[in-house]
Design an enzyme around this catalytic site. Structure first.
Site, PDB file in Angstrom:
ATOM      1  N   HIS A 120       0.850  -1.195   0.000  1.00 24.18           N
ATOM      2  CA  HIS A 120       0.000   0.000   0.000  1.00 24.18           C
ATOM      3  C   HIS A 120       0.883   1.241   0.000  1.00 24.18           C
ATOM      4  O   HIS A 120       2.053   1.191   0.403  1.00 24.18           O
ATOM      5  CB  HIS A 120      -0.904   0.007   1.225  1.00 24.18           C
ATOM      6  N   GLU A 178       0.959   3.917   1.883  1.00 23.77           N
ATOM      7  CA  GLU A 178       1.490   4.311   3.185  1.00 23.77           C
ATOM      8  C   GLU A 178       2.631   3.395   3.613  1.00 23.77           C
ATOM      9  O   GLU A 178       3.646   3.855   4.138  1.00 23.77           O
ATOM     10  CB  GLU A 178       0.386   4.298   4.254  1.00 23.77           C
ATOM     11  N   CYS A 191      -2.433  -0.085   7.274  1.00 21.08           N
ATOM     12  CA  CYS A 191      -1.638   1.142   7.177  1.00 21.08           C
ATOM     13  C   CYS A 191      -1.725   1.973   8.452  1.00 21.08           C
ATOM     14  O   CYS A 191      -0.738   2.603   8.842  1.00 21.08           O
ATOM     15  CB  CYS A 191      -2.059   1.938   5.947  1.00 21.08           C
TER      16      CYS A 191
END
Length: 161
Positions: free
Chosen positions: A58, A60, A91
């Site tokens: 992801h 992040e 995240c």
């Protein structure tokens, strides 16, 4: 390091990175940037789940990894993360583990849900005490064996993070 003066400029960098990799079919519309306490950009990253074949890639997570590598520490105390969407549970966890105390985000969880992303599905599983075995079965099968490992670590007086 690059210093940027405005929040909007930082978010626009995250959006730009997300748009680029989204259009390259590397991942979804997710971008993130980590900024240190002085306003220096430590990293700008995007979601690369599809190109990396990695469910944890992801934006992040990628931004936290890059920022940590840049400063040579897992501890990002004093940093802020900018992200194009409210962080998913994974995240959020990574942000907390990195000691980042500020998140500036764009879209809400329901915005991600409205285009098919399943963040809310995971939040619902957590709210229901992780009890839906149709989603995930948690089996505490080898606690005693693993406790020995934990006790060894504790006895070595190693760093806790």
């Amino acid at each position: 390091m690059i210093t940027i003066d405005s929040d909007r400029d930082i978010m626009l960098k995250a959006i730009e990175r997300a748009r680029k990799t989204m259009n390259e079919d590397k991942g979804g519309p997710f971008g993130a940037a980590v900024i240190d306490a002085e306003g220096n950009i430590l990293s700008v990253a995007s979601n690369t789940v599809l190109s990396d074949h990695d469910a944890s890639a992801h934006a992040e997570i990628n931004a936290i990894r890059a920022a940590s590598k840049k400063i040579g520490s897992h501890d990002l105390t004093g940093c802020t993360i900018y992200t194009t969407a409210h962080p998913c549970p994974m995240c959020l966890g990574a942000t907390i583990w990195a000691n980042i105390k500020n998140i500036i985000y764009g879209c809400r969880p329901e915005d991600a849900d409205s285009i098919g992303f399943r963040d809310d599905f995971i939040y619902e599983f957590i709210r229901n005490d992780l009890s839906d075995t149709n989603i995930l079965k948690l089996d505490e099968k080898y606690r005693e064996e693993c406790l020995k490992l934990f006790k060894e670590y504790d006895a070595m007086d190693k760093e806790i993070y």
